[in-house]
Design a protein around this motif. Structure first.
Motif, short mmCIF file in Angstrom:
data_model
loop_
_atom_site.label_atom_id
_atom_site.label_comp_id
_atom_site.label_asym_id
_atom_site.label_seq_id
_atom_site.Cartn_x
_atom_site.Cartn_y
_atom_site.Cartn_z
N THR A 84 -0.50 -3.48 -10.99
CA THR A 84 -2.00 -3.56 -10.67
C THR A 84 -2.46 -4.39 -11.81
OG1 THR A 84 -2.19 -1.25 -11.72
CG2 THR A 84 -1.91 -1.30 -9.33
N PHE A 105 0.54 4.09 -3.31
CA PHE A 105 0.48 5.55 -2.91
C PHE A 105 1.69 6.48 -3.20
CE2 PHE A 105 -2.88 4.10 -0.15
CZ PHE A 105 -3.89 5.01 -0.28
N GLU A 116 -8.16 2.03 -1.46
CA GLU A 116 -6.99 1.15 -2.34
C GLU A 116 -7.16 -0.21 -1.94
OE1 GLU A 116 -4.16 0.52 -5.16
OE2 GLU A 116 -5.63 2.33 -4.69
N GLN A 129 1.57 7.08 -6.94
CA GLN A 129 0.41 7.51 -7.82
C GLN A 129 0.30 8.78 -8.44
OE1 GLN A 129 -2.59 7.65 -4.63
NE2 GLN A 129 -3.39 5.68 -4.98
N LEU A 137 0.99 -1.37 -0.14
CA LEU A 137 0.06 -0.04 -0.26
C LEU A 137 0.81 1.29 0.04
CD1 LEU A 137 -3.03 -0.90 2.43
CD2 LEU A 137 -3.12 -0.51 0.07
N ARG A 161 -9.79 -1.96 -3.59
CA ARG A 161 -9.61 -2.15 -4.84
C ARG A 161 -8.74 -3.55 -4.82
NH1 ARG A 161 -5.95 -2.03 -8.53
NH2 ARG A 161 -4.62 -1.53 -6.79
N ALA A 209 -7.99 9.47 -3.30
CA ALA A 209 -7.23 8.19 -2.69
C ALA A 209 -7.31 7.98 -1.34
CB ALA A 209 -6.01 8.25 -3.32
#
Length: 341
Positions: free
Chosen positions: A182, A71, A91, A74, A67, A94, A86
Motif C-alpha cells: 500500500t 482483504f 478500501e 488484513q 481488493l 482509499r 473494513a
C-alpha cells in the motif's frame, strides 16, 4: 485418437466391408502428415487463445483481484476493531485517494507473466497425463464408460494443475506481495522482488504457501468440472433451444462461484503465508498450514476464513465471460488464418 478408437470399435462393419476399408485406409495415408500438422496448429491456436484470453481477463478484473488480496491479508497485522470497519467501497476509495487509480493494477504485469506459462504448462501436462493415465487398468476403457472418462479428466486436470502451479509458483508469490503493498513500498518490480526474497528469506521463501496452493488445485478443478457439467446438462435437458453461449457463460459463472466458495479458505491461507516475512515484518504464523487455519479461526472467527469473498464473487462472473468471449474470438481468427495458409 478418438477417430482411431471409433474405427477399432466398429470392427464388425469393417469385416463386412473389407475392400472398402482397405481403399479408405489407402486414401488416408497420404493425408496423415497434413492432418497431424493441422492438429498441431489447432493445438497451438487453442494454447495461444487460452493464454491471451486469461491475460485479458486478469487485466480487466485486476481491481477486484487486488481488493480480494488486500482483504485476505488484513487480519495479519490489524486488530479486530479495524477489521470491523473494513468495507469494499471504503478500501477502493482509499486506494484511489492515497495511491491513484493505476494502483488497482499493481502486480498485474507479473500476473500476465504468470498466466501465460501457467496456461502453456497446464495444456501440455494435461495431454501428457491423459496419455499416461490411459495405461492404467480401468481408465484404458474411458471411451466406453462415462465414469472412467470423468475420472480420467479429473485426474489429468488435477495433476496438470499441480504441475503448472509448482513450476510457476514464485511468480504467483511475487504477484501477491506486489498487490499487497500500500503506502510502504518494499518491492519495486518483478526482478527486484525475486532478488530481495532470495536474499532475505532464501530460495525456500519463493515457495511459501505452496502446500495450501496444491491442496486447493485438485478440489477447485473437481468442483468446477462437476458443477459445470451438472448444471449444463440439466439446463440443456429442460431448455434445449437456448443459446450455447448463454448456457456456457451462466453455468461457468455458477461453477466458478461454487468452487471459489469451497476453496476460498485455502486461498486466503495461501496469501497470508506468501506474505510471511515480507519487507522484514515479523512472522505471524509459525505452526504450518493447519496451525494457520487454527490461528485465523481463533483470532478472527470462522468468518475470517472468508475475508474478501465478496470482491472474489464480483470477479468470477465477468472473468468467466471475458475469458469465454476472448477465447472464442481468438480461436476463430486463428483457425481462419490457419485455413487460408
Amino acid at each position: 485418437m478418438q477417430t482411431e478408437a471409433r474405427v477399432g470399435v466398429g470392427g464388425g462393419f469393417a469385416a463386412e466391408n473389407g475392400a472398402r476399408k482397405y481403399t479408405a485406409a489407402a486414401e488416408e495415408r497420404p493425408r496423415r502428415p497434413q492432418q497431424q500438422q493441422q492438429q498441431h496448429m489447432g493445438a497451438m491456436s487453442n494454447l495461444l487463445a487460452g493464454g491471451v484470453a486469461g491475460a485479458v481477463s486478469k487485466t480487466c478484473t485486476a481491481p477486484l483481484a487486488r481488493l480480494t488480496i488486500l482483504f485476505q491479508v488484513q487480519g495479519m497485522h490489524s486488530d479486530v476493531a479495524t477489521l470491523r470497519k473494513a468495507s469494499m467501497w471504503r478500501e477502493a476509495s482509499r486506494i484511489v485517494c492515497e495511491e491513484g487509480v493505476r494502483a488497482f493494477w499493481k502486480g498485474n504485469l507479473v500476473t500476465i507473466a504468470h498466466r501465460l506459462p501457467y496456461s502453456s504448462i497446464s495444456f501440455f501436462a494435461y495431454e501428457h497425463y491423459k496419455n499416461l493415465l490411459q495405461l492404467v487398468p480401468g481408465l484404458d476403457r474411458h471411451k466406453d464408460y462415462v465414469s472412467a472418462d470423468i475420472c480420467l479428466r479429473l485426474l489429468g486436470g488435477g495433476l496438470a494443475g499441480i504441475t503448472a502451479a509448482s513450476i510457476t509458483y514464485p511468480l504467483d508469490l511475487v504477484r501477491t506481495r506486489l498487490a499487497a503493498q500500500t503506502n510502504q513500498i518494499y518491492y519495486r518490480g518483478i526482478s527486484h522482488s525475486l532478488q530481495s526474497i532470495c536474499r532475505d528469506e532464501g530460495t525456500r521463501g519463493l515457495y511459501k504457501g505452496l502446500g495450501a496452493t496444491l491442496l486447493g488445485v485438485g478440489p477447485n478443478i473437481a468442483i468446477s468440472f462437476s458443477a459445470y457439467e451438472t448444471l449444463r446438462s440439466r439446463w440443456q435437458l429442460e431448455r434445449p433451444h437456448d443459446s450455447p453461449v448463454l448456457v456456457s457463460l451462466v453455468c461457468g459463472s455458477l461453477s466458478g462461484i461454487a468452487s471459489s466458495t469451497v476453496t476460498f479458505p485455502l486461498d486466503l491461507v495461501r496469501r497470508r503465508m506468501q506474505l510471511e516475512g515480507a519487507g522484514g515484518r515479523a512472522r505471524v504464523y509459525n505452526t504450518g498450514l493447519f496451525g494457520t487455519f487454527g490461528h485465523i479461526i481463533r483470532c478472527e472467527g470462522f468468518r475470517g476464513l472468508y475475508r474478501g469473498i465478496l470482491p472474489e464473487y464480483y470477479k468470477v462472473v465477468p472473468g468467466v465471460g471475458i475469458v469465454f468471449m476472448t477465447y472464442e474470438i481468438l480461436k476463430s481468427c486463428l483457425s481462419a488464418s490457419t485455413a487460408t495458409d
